[in-house]
Design an enzyme around this catalytic site. Structure first.
Site, PDB file in Angstrom:
ATOM      1  N   CYS A   8      -5.037   3.941  -0.800  1.00 10.28           N
ATOM      2  CA  CYS A   8      -5.596   5.360  -1.257  1.00 10.28           C
ATOM      3  C   CYS A   8      -5.265   5.309  -3.124  1.00 10.28           C
ATOM      4  O   CYS A   8      -6.398   5.602  -3.540  1.00 10.28           O
ATOM      5  CB  CYS A   8      -4.693   6.448  -0.763  1.00 10.28           C
ATOM      6  SG  CYS A   8      -2.936   6.323  -0.715  1.00 10.28           S
TER       7      CYS A   8
ATOM      8  N   HIS B   6      -1.580  12.343  -4.680  1.00 13.57           N
ATOM      9  CA  HIS B   6      -1.019  11.514  -5.816  1.00 13.57           C
ATOM     10  C   HIS B   6      -1.513  12.054  -7.022  1.00 13.57           C
ATOM     11  O   HIS B   6      -2.842  12.695  -7.000  1.00 13.57           O
ATOM     12  CB  HIS B   6      -1.308   9.887  -5.681  1.00 13.57           C
ATOM     13  CG  HIS B   6      -0.841   9.463  -4.531  1.00 13.57           C
ATOM     14  ND1 HIS B   6       0.611   9.225  -4.112  1.00 13.57           N
ATOM     15  CD2 HIS B   6      -1.521   8.864  -3.340  1.00 13.57           C
ATOM     16  CE1 HIS B   6       0.316   8.501  -2.836  1.00 13.57           C
ATOM     17  NE2 HIS B   6      -0.481   8.419  -2.612  1.00 13.57           N
TER      18      HIS B   6
HETATM   19  P1  NAD Z   1       0.479   6.790  10.741  1.00 14.13           P
HETATM   20  O1  NAD Z   1       1.855   6.282  11.081  1.00 14.13           O
HETATM   21  O2  NAD Z   1       0.181   8.119  10.277  1.00 14.13           O
HETATM   22  O3  NAD Z   1      -0.548   6.390  11.897  1.00 14.13           O
HETATM   23  C1  NAD Z   1      -0.337   4.954  12.446  1.00 14.13           C
HETATM   24  C2  NAD Z   1      -0.853   5.166  13.988  1.00 14.13           C
HETATM   25  O4  NAD Z   1      -0.851   3.873  14.593  1.00 14.13           O
HETATM   26  C3  NAD Z   1      -0.117   5.983  14.750  1.00 14.13           C
HETATM   27  O5  NAD Z   1      -0.834   7.093  15.424  1.00 14.13           O
HETATM   28  C4  NAD Z   1       0.915   5.131  15.705  1.00 14.13           C
HETATM   29  O6  NAD Z   1       1.053   5.680  16.984  1.00 14.13           O
HETATM   30  C5  NAD Z   1      -0.015   4.037  15.812  1.00 14.13           C
HETATM   31  N1  NAD Z   1       0.622   2.683  16.122  1.00 14.13           N
HETATM   32  C6  NAD Z   1       1.786   2.088  15.702  1.00 14.13           C
HETATM   33  N2  NAD Z   1       1.955   0.985  16.182  1.00 14.13           N
HETATM   34  C7  NAD Z   1       0.910   0.597  17.010  1.00 14.13           C
HETATM   35  C8  NAD Z   1       0.283  -0.602  17.726  1.00 14.13           C
HETATM   36  N3  NAD Z   1       1.146  -1.554  17.824  1.00 14.13           N
HETATM   37  N4  NAD Z   1      -0.976  -0.421  18.251  1.00 14.13           N
HETATM   38  C9  NAD Z   1      -1.600   0.749  18.124  1.00 14.13           C
HETATM   39  N5  NAD Z   1      -1.262   1.835  17.481  1.00 14.13           N
HETATM   40  C10 NAD Z   1      -0.107   1.808  16.926  1.00 14.13           C
HETATM   41  O7  NAD Z   1       0.026   5.734   9.425  1.00 14.13           O
HETATM   42  P2  NAD Z   1      -1.069   6.163   8.284  1.00 14.13           P
HETATM   43  O8  NAD Z   1      -0.616   6.720   7.357  1.00 14.13           O
HETATM   44  O9  NAD Z   1      -2.364   6.456   8.916  1.00 14.13           O
HETATM   45  O10 NAD Z   1      -1.346   4.603   7.958  1.00 14.13           O
HETATM   46  C11 NAD Z   1      -2.131   3.674   8.543  1.00 14.13           C
HETATM   47  C12 NAD Z   1      -2.431   2.418   7.594  1.00 14.13           C
HETATM   48  O11 NAD Z   1      -3.317   2.991   6.414  1.00 14.13           O
HETATM   49  C13 NAD Z   1      -1.233   1.638   6.789  1.00 14.13           C
HETATM   50  O12 NAD Z   1      -1.755   0.514   6.345  1.00 14.13           O
HETATM   51  C14 NAD Z   1      -1.253   2.684   5.453  1.00 14.13           C
HETATM   52  O13 NAD Z   1      -0.663   1.893   4.344  1.00 14.13           O
HETATM   53  C15 NAD Z   1      -2.582   2.799   4.969  1.00 14.13           C
HETATM   54  N6  NAD Z   1      -3.056   4.066   4.347  1.00 14.13           N
HETATM   55  C16 NAD Z   1      -2.276   5.306   4.287  1.00 14.13           C
HETATM   56  C17 NAD Z   1      -2.262   6.295   3.612  1.00 14.13           C
HETATM   57  C18 NAD Z   1      -1.517   7.640   3.673  1.00 14.13           C
HETATM   58  O14 NAD Z   1      -1.421   8.182   2.674  1.00 14.13           O
HETATM   59  N7  NAD Z   1      -1.144   8.072   4.867  1.00 14.13           N
HETATM   60  C19 NAD Z   1      -3.663   6.186   2.459  1.00 14.13           C
HETATM   61  C20 NAD Z   1      -4.119   5.133   2.760  1.00 14.13           C
HETATM   62  C21 NAD Z   1      -3.788   4.083   3.502  1.00 14.13           C
END
Ligand code: NAD
Length: 338
Positions: free
Chosen positions: A141, A221
């Protein structure tokens, strides 16, 4: 119609699912969860997505909760032309073998290292690099926010050096166990933070160094950019370029948008799905050229700015659209992006 699977239906995954469902050239074939929580239930009962489970041994937990499942993640992957992997950072490498075995393309998120795919993606700065690729990674992000505005000014500014200080939200709104609650935390407490090197993965050759802090907020942010420039450019030209660019919003503190809280309220006023603000707001009052330096301040809605980039990455990798501007316009229209 392209079939897209979303592996990991959390903060990013559930938004990418809805963004894909809103397009007319792709559809969601399934989403996955590891736990039968409220997100799993709403995915099935409110959104009508087929739900697959990430940990097969937990099938009975979903049964006990009365949440219908369509199969395992391995089954889901078989149904798809491409997987958007939105599992938490560092889970991705475990999944790569599964994608390779199924012969399916995959998009990773910013929590994974660039080295996992050797390719990173931003719709504006390097769409072509992922054209036809099997694996790519949509940068984080913060990196997406920096790249959006830097790539917008790049054609008119001779960027010599970018220095940015990034004030990061402590956690996402639903993450009750993360902090800080009452502290300012240099994070990481070293220079550069990983964001600068990450921008270089999508903007070749740019000189950018970043420092980052965590603060007790969940709402966005905030970035402060100081850019050494090698040419004569007027503040008005910068404002004009940012105003013309989609997915960037020039906002005015004078109009009541002087903080991240008010920007999030603005997203509500716009009637956005989940109150998301996909665009990068840049404060007009902060944009200023002083001698050979350009300054500006911007904000990033961490939960949503990367979502349209994932849709464009699907079009690039499956060679559905060779012109990035056409994909950007199509995604924007379907999602109501300004
Ligand atoms: P999150 O924890 O909100 O969601 C992750 C999901 O994946 C959860 O629903 C969990 O149940 C599921 N999960 C966990 N292990 C799993 C597996 N082995 N198989 C299938 N599903 C599984 O995480 P998020 O914030 O959505 O982040 C996801 C990615 O996006 C990360 O790489 C993060 O760095 C990136 N990201 C996050 C943000 C943010 O601010 N939240 C912003 C940009 C990018």
């Amino acid at each position: 119609m392209i079939s897209v699977a979303i592996n990991g239906y959390g903060t990013i995954g559930k938004r990418v699912a809805d963004a894909v469902a809103a397009q007319d050239d792709m559809k969601v074939v399934g989403v996955s969860k590891t736990r039968p929580n409220y997100e799993a239930r709403t995915a099935v009962e409110e959104k009508n997505y087929d739900l697959y489970i990430g940990i097969p041994e937990r099938e009975s937990l979903f049964k006990e909760a009365g949440i219908e499942i369509a199969g395992t993640v391995e089954d889901m992957v078989q149904e798809a032309d491409i997987v958007v992997d939105c599992t938490p950072g560092n889970i991705g490498p475990q999944n790569l073998e599964m994608y390779k075995k199924a012969g399916v393309k995959a998009i990773y998120q910013g929590g994974e290292d660039h080295d996992l795919t050797g390719l990173s993606f931003n719709s504006f700065s390097n769409y072509d690099d992922s054209y036809g690729a099997d694996y790519t990674r949509v940068v984080s992000c913060n990196t997406t926010g920096l790249t959006r505005t830097l790539s917008t000014i790049d054609p008119i500014v001779d960027i010599q050096k970018v220095r940015a200080v990034m004030v990061r939200r402590g956690s996402d709104p639903s993450e009750v166990k993360k902090g800080p609650i009452n502290a300012i935390v240099p994070n990481p407490p070293k220079v550069p933070s990983h964001h600068g090197p990450d921008v270089k993965t999508v903007m070749n050759g740019i000189d950018v160094t970043t420092m980052a802090l965590l603060v007790p907020t969940t709402l966005m942010h905030q970035h402060n950019l100081m850019i050494e420039i090698g040419n004569e450019v007027e503040t008005e030209e910068i404002i004009d370029a940012l105003e013309k660019r989609s997915r960037v919003l020039v906002v005015e503190a004078n109009e009541g948008l002087g903080s991240t809280a008010e920007l999030m309220e603005y997203a509500k006023e716009l009637g956005r799905n989940r109150n998301d603000l996909y665009e990068i707001p840049v404060w007009k009052e902060s944009i200023n050229v002083v001698g050979k330096e350009l300054f500006y301040m911007q904000a990033v809605h961490q939960e949503s700015d990367v979502v349209p980039e994932n849709v464009d990455a699907i079009r690039a990798m499956l060679e559905m659209e060779s012109d990035n501007e056409k994909s950007i316009a199509k995604t924007n229209k379907a999602m109501g992006i300004l």
